[in-house]
Scaffold this motif. Structure first.
Motif, PDB file in Angstrom:
ATOM      1  N   LYS A  60       0.996  -1.225   0.116  1.00 42.75           N
ATOM      2  CA  LYS A  60      -0.156  -0.007  -0.122  1.00 42.75           C
ATOM      3  C   LYS A  60       1.053   1.123  -0.091  1.00 42.75           C
ATOM      4  CE  LYS A  60      -4.038  -1.944   2.259  1.00 42.75           C
ATOM      5  NZ  LYS A  60      -4.703  -1.939   3.656  1.00 42.75           N
ATOM      6  N   ILE A  61       1.915   1.390   0.724  1.00 48.34           N
ATOM      7  CA  ILE A  61       2.892   2.490   0.886  1.00 48.34           C
ATOM      8  C   ILE A  61       3.503   2.555  -0.345  1.00 48.34           C
ATOM      9  CG2 ILE A  61       4.871   3.295   1.893  1.00 48.34           C
ATOM     10  CD1 ILE A  61       4.025   2.052   4.537  1.00 48.34           C
TER      11      ILE A  61
ATOM     12  N   LYS B 156       2.528   1.904  -3.479  1.00 55.35           N
ATOM     13  CA  LYS B 156       1.463   2.006  -4.440  1.00 55.35           C
ATOM     14  C   LYS B 156       0.955   3.699  -4.319  1.00 55.35           C
ATOM     15  CE  LYS B 156      -0.965  -2.032  -5.385  1.00 55.35           C
ATOM     16  NZ  LYS B 156      -2.130  -2.871  -5.426  1.00 55.35           N
ATOM     17  N   THR B 157       1.460   4.323  -3.314  1.00 56.20           N
ATOM     18  CA  THR B 157       1.133   5.563  -3.087  1.00 56.20           C
ATOM     19  C   THR B 157       2.183   6.502  -3.392  1.00 56.20           C
ATOM     20  OG1 THR B 157       1.937   5.605  -0.479  1.00 56.20           O
ATOM     21  CG2 THR B 157      -0.316   5.355  -1.158  1.00 56.20           C
ATOM     22  N   LEU B 158       3.348   6.030  -3.693  1.00 55.84           N
ATOM     23  CA  LEU B 158       4.580   6.736  -4.215  1.00 55.84           C
ATOM     24  C   LEU B 158       4.514   7.536  -5.425  1.00 55.84           C
ATOM     25  CD1 LEU B 158       7.634   4.400  -3.272  1.00 55.84           C
ATOM     26  CD2 LEU B 158       7.076   6.502  -2.025  1.00 55.84           C
ATOM     27  N   PRO B 159       4.912   8.756  -5.706  1.00 54.78           N
ATOM     28  CA  PRO B 159       4.651   9.358  -6.902  1.00 54.78           C
ATOM     29  C   PRO B 159       5.684   8.456  -7.960  1.00 54.78           C
ATOM     30  CG  PRO B 159       6.156  10.606  -5.254  1.00 54.78           C
ATOM     31  CD  PRO B 159       5.675   9.348  -4.742  1.00 54.78           C
ATOM     32  N   THR B 160       5.377   8.765  -9.311  1.00 57.05           N
ATOM     33  CA  THR B 160       5.754   7.873 -10.256  1.00 57.05           C
ATOM     34  C   THR B 160       7.284   7.980 -10.443  1.00 57.05           C
ATOM     35  OG1 THR B 160       3.857   8.710 -11.461  1.00 57.05           O
ATOM     36  CG2 THR B 160       5.888   7.797 -12.760  1.00 57.05           C
ATOM     37  N   GLY B 161       8.202   8.998 -10.117  1.00 51.79           N
ATOM     38  CA  GLY B 161       9.489   9.418 -10.002  1.00 51.79           C
ATOM     39  C   GLY B 161      10.095   8.588  -9.023  1.00 51.79           C
ATOM     40  N   LYS B 162       9.606   8.403  -7.803  1.00 53.97           N
ATOM     41  CA  LYS B 162      10.054   7.592  -6.636  1.00 53.97           C
ATOM     42  C   LYS B 162       9.708   6.211  -6.979  1.00 53.97           C
ATOM     43  CE  LYS B 162      11.710  10.843  -4.015  1.00 53.97           C
ATOM     44  NZ  LYS B 162      12.958  10.973  -3.425  1.00 53.97           N
ATOM     45  N   LEU B 163       8.654   6.024  -7.608  1.00 47.86           N
ATOM     46  CA  LEU B 163       8.302   4.506  -7.853  1.00 47.86           C
ATOM     47  C   LEU B 163       9.506   3.962  -8.832  1.00 47.86           C
ATOM     48  CD1 LEU B 163       6.686   2.142  -7.187  1.00 47.86           C
ATOM     49  CD2 LEU B 163       5.036   3.099  -9.173  1.00 47.86           C
TER      50      LEU B 163
ATOM     51  N   GLN C  74      12.446   5.021  -9.212  1.00 45.95           N
ATOM     52  CA  GLN C  74      13.665   4.919  -8.472  1.00 45.95           C
ATOM     53  C   GLN C  74      13.948   3.771  -7.518  1.00 45.95           C
ATOM     54  OE1 GLN C  74      14.498   8.702  -5.940  1.00 45.95           O
ATOM     55  NE2 GLN C  74      16.332   7.991  -5.338  1.00 45.95           N
ATOM     56  N   LEU C  75      12.677   3.510  -6.814  1.00 45.72           N
ATOM     57  CA  LEU C  75      12.533   2.242  -6.091  1.00 45.72           C
ATOM     58  C   LEU C  75      12.919   1.043  -6.984  1.00 45.72           C
ATOM     59  CD1 LEU C  75      12.054   0.809  -3.231  1.00 45.72           C
ATOM     60  CD2 LEU C  75       9.553   0.768  -3.919  1.00 45.72           C
ATOM     61  N   LYS C  76      12.061   1.128  -7.990  1.00 45.72           N
ATOM     62  CA  LYS C  76      12.342  -0.206  -8.991  1.00 45.72           C
ATOM     63  C   LYS C  76      13.651  -0.311  -9.401  1.00 45.72           C
ATOM     64  CE  LYS C  76      10.355  -2.134 -13.081  1.00 45.72           C
ATOM     65  NZ  LYS C  76       9.477  -2.086 -14.342  1.00 45.72           N
ATOM     66  N   ALA C  77      14.136   0.704 -10.000  1.00 44.73           N
ATOM     67  CA  ALA C  77      15.590   0.609 -10.387  1.00 44.73           C
ATOM     68  C   ALA C  77      16.653   0.081  -9.181  1.00 44.73           C
ATOM     69  CB  ALA C  77      16.179   1.891 -10.794  1.00 44.73           C
ATOM     70  N   GLU C  78      16.291   0.590  -7.936  1.00 47.87           N
ATOM     71  CA  GLU C  78      17.216   0.003  -6.988  1.00 47.87           C
ATOM     72  C   GLU C  78      16.953  -1.318  -6.483  1.00 47.87           C
ATOM     73  OE1 GLU C  78      20.242   0.737  -4.084  1.00 47.87           O
ATOM     74  OE2 GLU C  78      19.275   2.212  -5.547  1.00 47.87           O
TER      75      GLU C  78
END
Length: 95
Positions: free
Chosen positions: A14-15, A17-24, A26-30
């Motif tokens: 849930k957390i 899914k609430t991330l903005p596209t840019g942060k999402l 960034q998280l995926k790349a990490e």
């Protein structure tokens, strides 16, 4: 200062899914970067473990071939014998 929080998986989803596209992104790349590191470490090991294995008979054949090569046990054929045989068989066939 560090704080450790225990979050259940569903809450984490849930957390995320609430991330903005840019942060999402960034998280995926990490996450992908970390999994790529893990795969590269185990890649060769898993490849070797999944590879084919020689049987005892095949290993014996390899060892015998190696001994023959190292021992210089190569069979040489006198070409003059082959030439004489060829000439003889061709004379018999042409008659």
């Amino acid at each position: 200062m560090q704080v450790q929080v225990d979050i259940e998986f569903e809450q984490l989803v849930k957390i995320v899914k609430t991330l903005p596209t840019g942060k999402l992104r960034q998280l995926k790349a990490e996450i992908e970067k970390e999994t790529t590191k893990e795969r590269s470490k185990t890649g060769l090991k898993s490849l070797l473990l999944k590879g084919s294995v020689a049987t005892k008979k095949q290993l014996e054949n390899i060892e015998n071939n190696r001994k023959s090569i190292n021992g210089g046990q190569v069979i040489l054929v006198d070409t003059s014998i082959l030439i004489d045989y060829y000439r003889k068989t061709n004379k018999d066939n042409s008659a």
